[in-house]
Design a protein around this motif. Structure first.
Motif, PDB file in Angstrom:
ATOM      1  N   ALA A 233       0.858  -0.929  -3.985  1.00 32.09           N
ATOM      2  CA  ALA A 233       2.220  -1.318  -3.619  1.00 32.09           C
ATOM      3  C   ALA A 233       2.310  -1.656  -2.132  1.00 32.09           C
ATOM      4  O   ALA A 233       2.963  -2.636  -1.743  1.00 32.09           O
ATOM      5  CB  ALA A 233       3.195  -0.197  -3.975  1.00 32.09           C
ATOM      6  N   LEU A 234       1.657  -0.864  -1.288  1.00 36.01           N
ATOM      7  CA  LEU A 234       1.677  -1.150   0.148  1.00 36.01           C
ATOM      8  C   LEU A 234       0.953  -2.457   0.459  1.00 36.01           C
ATOM      9  O   LEU A 234       1.385  -3.224   1.335  1.00 36.01           O
ATOM     10  CB  LEU A 234       1.034   0.006   0.918  1.00 36.01           C
ATOM     11  CG  LEU A 234       1.850   1.301   1.004  1.00 36.01           C
ATOM     12  CD1 LEU A 234       1.049   2.388   1.713  1.00 36.01           C
ATOM     13  CD2 LEU A 234       3.175   1.070   1.729  1.00 36.01           C
ATOM     14  N   ALA A 235      -0.147  -2.712  -0.239  1.00 35.02           N
ATOM     15  CA  ALA A 235      -0.866  -3.969  -0.018  1.00 35.02           C
ATOM     16  C   ALA A 235       0.013  -5.168  -0.370  1.00 35.02           C
ATOM     17  O   ALA A 235       0.050  -6.171   0.360  1.00 35.02           O
ATOM     18  CB  ALA A 235      -2.150  -3.987  -0.847  1.00 35.02           C
ATOM     19  N   GLN A 236       0.745  -5.063  -1.471  1.00 33.94           N
ATOM     20  CA  GLN A 236       1.654  -6.142  -1.854  1.00 33.94           C
ATOM     21  C   GLN A 236       2.766  -6.314  -0.819  1.00 33.94           C
ATOM     22  O   GLN A 236       3.143  -7.439  -0.465  1.00 33.94           O
ATOM     23  CB  GLN A 236       2.245  -5.841  -3.235  1.00 33.94           C
ATOM     24  CG  GLN A 236       3.192  -6.895  -3.777  1.00 33.94           C
ATOM     25  CD  GLN A 236       2.474  -8.151  -4.227  1.00 33.94           C
ATOM     26  OE1 GLN A 236       1.249  -8.220  -4.214  1.00 33.94           O
ATOM     27  NE2 GLN A 236       3.238  -9.157  -4.635  1.00 33.94           N
ATOM     28  N   LEU A 237       3.269  -5.199  -0.305  1.00 35.31           N
ATOM     29  CA  LEU A 237       4.332  -5.251   0.700  1.00 35.31           C
ATOM     30  C   LEU A 237       3.834  -5.893   1.993  1.00 35.31           C
ATOM     31  O   LEU A 237       4.503  -6.768   2.566  1.00 35.31           O
ATOM     32  CB  LEU A 237       4.846  -3.838   0.976  1.00 35.31           C
ATOM     33  CG  LEU A 237       5.895  -3.694   2.088  1.00 35.31           C
ATOM     34  CD1 LEU A 237       7.176  -4.433   1.722  1.00 35.31           C
ATOM     35  CD2 LEU A 237       6.182  -2.218   2.372  1.00 35.31           C
ATOM     36  N   TYR A 238       2.659  -5.480   2.460  1.00 36.40           N
ATOM     37  CA  TYR A 238       2.134  -6.018   3.717  1.00 36.40           C
ATOM     38  C   TYR A 238       1.805  -7.502   3.600  1.00 36.40           C
ATOM     39  O   TYR A 238       1.955  -8.264   4.562  1.00 36.40           O
ATOM     40  CB  TYR A 238       0.890  -5.236   4.143  1.00 36.40           C
ATOM     41  CG  TYR A 238       1.167  -3.791   4.496  1.00 36.40           C
ATOM     42  CD1 TYR A 238       2.441  -3.373   4.867  1.00 36.40           C
ATOM     43  CD2 TYR A 238       0.151  -2.828   4.450  1.00 36.40           C
ATOM     44  CE1 TYR A 238       2.699  -2.049   5.188  1.00 36.40           C
ATOM     45  CE2 TYR A 238       0.399  -1.508   4.774  1.00 36.40           C
ATOM     46  CZ  TYR A 238       1.670  -1.121   5.136  1.00 36.40           C
ATOM     47  OH  TYR A 238       1.923   0.185   5.450  1.00 36.40           O
ATOM     48  N   LYS A 239       1.352  -7.922   2.414  1.00 34.26           N
ATOM     49  CA  LYS A 239       1.079  -9.351   2.214  1.00 34.26           C
ATOM     50  C   LYS A 239       2.364 -10.165   2.330  1.00 34.26           C
ATOM     51  O   LYS A 239       2.390 -11.221   2.971  1.00 34.26           O
ATOM     52  CB  LYS A 239       0.438  -9.572   0.845  1.00 34.26           C
ATOM     53  CG  LYS A 239      -1.000  -9.100   0.736  1.00 34.26           C
ATOM     54  CD  LYS A 239      -1.527  -9.319  -0.673  1.00 34.26           C
ATOM     55  CE  LYS A 239      -2.955  -8.783  -0.825  1.00 34.26           C
ATOM     56  NZ  LYS A 239      -3.448  -8.939  -2.221  1.00 34.26           N
ATOM     57  N   LEU A 240       3.419  -9.679   1.702  1.00 31.51           N
ATOM     58  CA  LEU A 240       4.686 -10.411   1.744  1.00 31.51           C
ATOM     59  C   LEU A 240       5.298 -10.384   3.139  1.00 31.51           C
ATOM     60  O   LEU A 240       5.955 -11.341   3.558  1.00 31.51           O
ATOM     61  CB  LEU A 240       5.662  -9.813   0.725  1.00 31.51           C
ATOM     62  CG  LEU A 240       5.253  -9.950  -0.747  1.00 31.51           C
ATOM     63  CD1 LEU A 240       6.236  -9.223  -1.650  1.00 31.51           C
ATOM     64  CD2 LEU A 240       5.159 -11.422  -1.148  1.00 31.51           C
TER      65      LEU A 240
END
Length: 387
Positions: A233-240
């Motif tokens: 979830a954090l990886a998806q957030l940081y990408k966005l």
């Protein structure tokens, strides 16, 4: 028969009946799926993210160990699909437990049966609300179990959605999370359930098209997700958010955890097999030595020696029944009842201390009874413990 033996017989019958009834009751009680049972599955997910650093190194293939085969043997070909299956099975088990608890709550409690009241047919004159009897301990325990299993199902749904999203099943994942954000259901939710619903809204925003980033996205993820699911979830957030530095730091930390997970999985899978093989080899060695050397073998050592004890079977019976069953099944529950200790309303930490104190008191009581029972036979012979 002496009075002492009569007392021991009565205590033995009581202990057998108490233990038997406890086993039957525990068998009929619904079992709550523990999060610890999914610990190995979470290790598997972490290990699936591991990337061999030597694979990209500019060194000859022969000089670097090929760990790809070992990694594949540990985590399998489709770790995400295997993990999703495990979580779905855990959810089905939790739903089954939930149904059992609901059925038990519909039945009249032992307190209601004792007072002759029927919850389905209330009396004409009802007492004031403030004078209404509080739920029995059995009902409180069932209500607490129901709350725990509902919370577990919600948390499993959060994680199942992330597993689905990582496998390209975004629409199914969004549907899974949307069920947790139903406003009508949230009106009557506890604080923990509302927190899960808020996290579901964060996840919906991260995987929606176009994405919708909530201001409290990162705190919600940090608070309500853990293990591999938090990193995804954090990886998806940081990408966005286009936070490249944070994403690289997260990936580096995840690689460290992934390496540790691979090592732990190797231990989990290797220790039982290694232990079984070692035991089998040792057994073959001892049997072979006994067949070849006879009385000089390890198995035949002191086989002709007798170990005489100064007390008889009645002392052993006394220590077993009085020291453990009587203390554990009657004395300690009575003591805790007089002190007003009810673990139903305890926190997890308080329950841990309660269990620890119970075991310490049980062991202390058993050792005290054993000492008092063999005290007349002390001191023991000088070489009593030598072989």
């Amino acid at each position: 028969m002496t009075i002492k033996r009569l007392i021991l017989v009565a205590l033995t019958i009581f202990a057998i009946a108490k233990v038997g009834l406890s086993l039957v009751e525990s068998w009929s009680q619904p079992q709550i799926q523990s999060r610890l049972e999914l610990y190995q599955t979470n290790l598997l997910l972490h290990a699936a993210e591991w990337q061999d650093k030597n694979a990209d190194a500019a060194t000859p293939q022969a000089s670097t160990p090929d760990l790809t085969t070992a990694r594949k043997a540990l985590i399998g070909d489709e770790p995400l699909k295997a993990a999703q299956k495990q979580y779905q099975e855990a959810r089905k088990s939790a739903q089954k437990t939930q149904a059992q608890i609901v059925e038990q709550l519909k039945k009249p409690s032992s307190q209601e049966l004792a007072t002759g009241t029927n919850p389905a047919k209330p009396q004409v004159q009802l007492p004031p609300v403030e004078d209404a009897p509080s739920p029995s301990g059995e009902q409180q325990q069932l209500q607490q179990s129901l709350s725990q299993v509902k919370q577990l199902i919600n948390e499993l749904d959060l994680r199942l959605g992330i597993l689905q999203a990582q496998q390209g099943q975004t629409n199914i994942a969004l549907q899974t999370w949307t069920k947790l954000t139903n406003q009508e259901a949230r009106d009557n939710q506890a604080a923990s359930d509302a927190s899960v619903a808020q996290t579901a809204e964060v996840l919906i925003g991260l995987w929606s098209n176009p994405p919708r980033l909530l201001p409290d996205a990162e705190p919600q993820i940090q608070k309500n997700l853990d293990s591999w699911f938090r990193y995804r979830a954090l990886a998806q957030l940081y990408k966005l958010q286009q936070r490249q530095d944070a994403l690289l730091s997260l990936q580096a930390k995840e690689q460290e955890i992934a390496e540790q997970a691979v090592f732990k999985l190797a231990l989990i899978g290797g220790i039982p097999g290694l232990g079984g093989l070692s035991g089998f080899i040792l057994l073959l060695f001892l049997i072979g030595q006994w067949l070849i050397q006879g009385k000089r073998s390890l198995l035949a050592t002191n086989s002709d020696e007798r170990w005489d004890t100064p007390w008889d079977w009645e002392i052993v019976w006394q220590v077993l029944i009085v020291g453990f069953f009587f203390v554990g099944q009657l004395l300690l529950p009575l003591l805790f009842g007089l002190l007003g200790l009810n673990p139903i309303n305890f926190t997890v930490r308080m329950k841990a201390f309660y269990v620890l104190a119970s075991y310490i008191l049980l062991a202390s009581g058993g050792l005290l009874v054993m000492y008092l029972s063999i005290k007349p036979f002390l001191p023991l012979p000088k070489d009593w413990f030598r072989f």
